[in-house]
Enzyme design. Structure first.
Site, PDB file in Angstrom:
ATOM      1  N   ASP A   1       0.882  -1.166   0.000  1.00 11.44           N
ATOM      2  CA  ASP A   1       0.000   0.000   0.000  1.00 11.44           C
ATOM      3  C   ASP A   1       0.917   1.212   0.000  1.00 11.44           C
ATOM      4  O   ASP A   1       1.610   1.477   0.988  1.00 11.44           O
ATOM      5  CB  ASP A   1      -0.893  -0.006   1.241  1.00 11.44           C
ATOM      6  CG  ASP A   1      -1.830   1.201   1.325  1.00 11.44           C
ATOM      7  OD1 ASP A   1      -1.602   2.199   0.611  1.00 11.44           O
ATOM      8  OD2 ASP A   1      -2.783   1.150   2.123  1.00 11.44           O
TER       9      ASP A   1
ATOM     10  N   LYS B   1      -2.964  15.190  -9.031  1.00 10.58           N
ATOM     11  CA  LYS B   1      -2.148  14.959 -10.213  1.00 10.58           C
ATOM     12  C   LYS B   1      -1.350  16.210 -10.601  1.00 10.58           C
ATOM     13  O   LYS B   1      -0.262  16.097 -11.182  1.00 10.58           O
ATOM     14  CB  LYS B   1      -3.022  14.483 -11.379  1.00 10.58           C
ATOM     15  CG  LYS B   1      -3.564  13.079 -11.179  1.00 10.58           C
ATOM     16  CD  LYS B   1      -2.445  12.059 -10.968  1.00 10.58           C
ATOM     17  CE  LYS B   1      -2.940  10.638 -10.872  1.00 10.58           C
ATOM     18  NZ  LYS B   1      -1.853   9.656 -10.696  1.00 10.58           N
TER      19      LYS B   1
ATOM     20  N   TYR C   1      -8.630  14.243  -7.427  1.00  5.84           N
ATOM     21  CA  TYR C   1      -7.785  13.682  -8.484  1.00  5.84           C
ATOM     22  C   TYR C   1      -7.050  14.793  -9.221  1.00  5.84           C
ATOM     23  O   TYR C   1      -5.829  14.724  -9.417  1.00  5.84           O
ATOM     24  CB  TYR C   1      -8.644  12.873  -9.454  1.00  5.84           C
ATOM     25  CG  TYR C   1      -7.831  12.100 -10.472  1.00  5.84           C
ATOM     26  CD1 TYR C   1      -7.215  10.913 -10.124  1.00  5.84           C
ATOM     27  CD2 TYR C   1      -7.695  12.561 -11.783  1.00  5.84           C
ATOM     28  CE1 TYR C   1      -6.467  10.189 -11.051  1.00  5.84           C
ATOM     29  CE2 TYR C   1      -6.949  11.859 -12.708  1.00  5.84           C
ATOM     30  CZ  TYR C   1      -6.343  10.666 -12.343  1.00  5.84           C
ATOM     31  OH  TYR C   1      -5.599   9.976 -13.265  1.00  5.84           O
TER      32      TYR C   1
ATOM     33  N   SER D   1      -1.362  12.967 -14.923  1.00  4.82           N
ATOM     34  CA  SER D   1      -2.546  12.866 -15.773  1.00  4.82           C
ATOM     35  C   SER D   1      -2.616  14.086 -16.665  1.00  4.82           C
ATOM     36  O   SER D   1      -2.039  15.141 -16.349  1.00  4.82           O
ATOM     37  CB  SER D   1      -3.809  12.779 -14.908  1.00  4.82           C
ATOM     38  OG  SER D   1      -4.969  13.057 -15.670  1.00  4.82           O
TER      39      SER D   1
END
Length: 290
Positions: A75, A179, A175, A162
């Site tokens: 993890d 990113k 997100y 991304s």
């Protein structure tokens, strides 16, 4: 001068021959494609995953074909797990040349709009979880890779970002923020670690049909996602796939990219350079009256 047709041709050297790589999130999508490509190119690979399956079957398949690959449960938001992954790679293979911090978490789709959430308590746990995986996890990968790369005076650290690091729009806030954050993280790491011969770069892909993206679009087949992405893409007559992102990682991890550091390599077919607002507005103006 005559050429002896019976002489054996010189084999093309594999681009990662002798190198050791860790790939987090290597059980599917971009991580799996990169693991397969790295093994094909001669690397000894350790994939770090949260579950045994499908990692075990991927490793068994590639081992049966002569590849050197194994997996470790990890993890990336837990420092002890990341440290163990690095120590395992060094113990098994003797060194670490490439750290590909690829594992990621998408965030809840409900976090796309702040306006629609004004009267609703924010999902703080979701936001923290995304940052724990995407940002803190990347930091831990960089930190522990550097721990073993610094004495060797070389190494390549790659972080999956991304296309939303260079565009903005309808993606979850955690997100999008995470990113963008890892691009800054990579630059910071690259500046500090350059003195030790360590390169640090990001890859920012467009919509490759990974399980994570398919789930976000609620698509059951990769072809559905590919059709959707191709429809909004700038570059036509080509389809972006996880294998294309793997090729970018191969370049950044290989000696061919030996002087590339601090780069955010955007694999998006020019999507981030476009703005369709004017084009669509003109279409609306010129559309015949019904």
């Amino acid at each position: 001068m005559a050429i002896n047709s019976n002489s054996s041709s010189t084999a093309i050297p594999r681009r990662l021959e002798g190198k050791v790589a860790i790939i987090t999130g290597g059980g599917s999508g971009i991580g799996e494609s990169t693991a397969r490509l790295f093994v094909k190119q001669g690397a000894r690979v350790l994939i770090a995953v949260r579950r045994d399956d499908p990692a075990r079957s991927i490793c068994e398949e590639l081992q049966s074909k002569g590849g050197t690959i194994d997996y470790v449960i990890c993890d990336v938001s837990k420092e002890s797990d990341v440290k163990n992954a690095v120590d395992t790679a060094v113990s098994k293979y003797g060194k670490l040349d490439i750290m590909f911090s690829n594992a990621g978490a998408p965030g809840n789709s409900s976090d796309v709009s702040v306006v629609n959430q004004l009267d609703i308590p924010s999902d703080q746990e979701n936001f923290r979880r995304v940052f724990d995986v995407n940002v803190f996890g990347a930091y831990l990968c960089g930190k522990h890779a550097a721990r073993v790369m610094i004495p060797a005076k070389k190494g390549s650290i790659i972080i999956t970002s991304s296309v939303c690091s260079v565009t903005a729009g309808d993606v979850p806030y955690p997100y999008a923020a995470s990113k963008s954050a890892v691009v800054g993280l990579a630059k910071q790491l690259g500046v500090e670690l350059g003195q030790f011969g360590i390169r640090v770069n990001c890859i920012s892909p467009f919509g490759a049909a990974t399980p994570m993206l398919m789930n976000a679009f609620r698509h059951k087949e990769a072809e559905e996602t590919e059709r959707f992405v191709s429809g909004i893409a700038n570059l036509k007559e080509a389809v972006v796939r996880p294998e294309d992102v793997a090729e970018a990682a191969l370049y950044l991890g290989s000696d061919e990219g030996k002087y590339i550091s601090g780069l955010n390599l955007v694999v998006d077919g020019g999507y981030s350079t476009t703005n369709v607002a004017l084009r669509e507005a003109k279409k609306a103006i010129m559309r015949p009256e019904n």
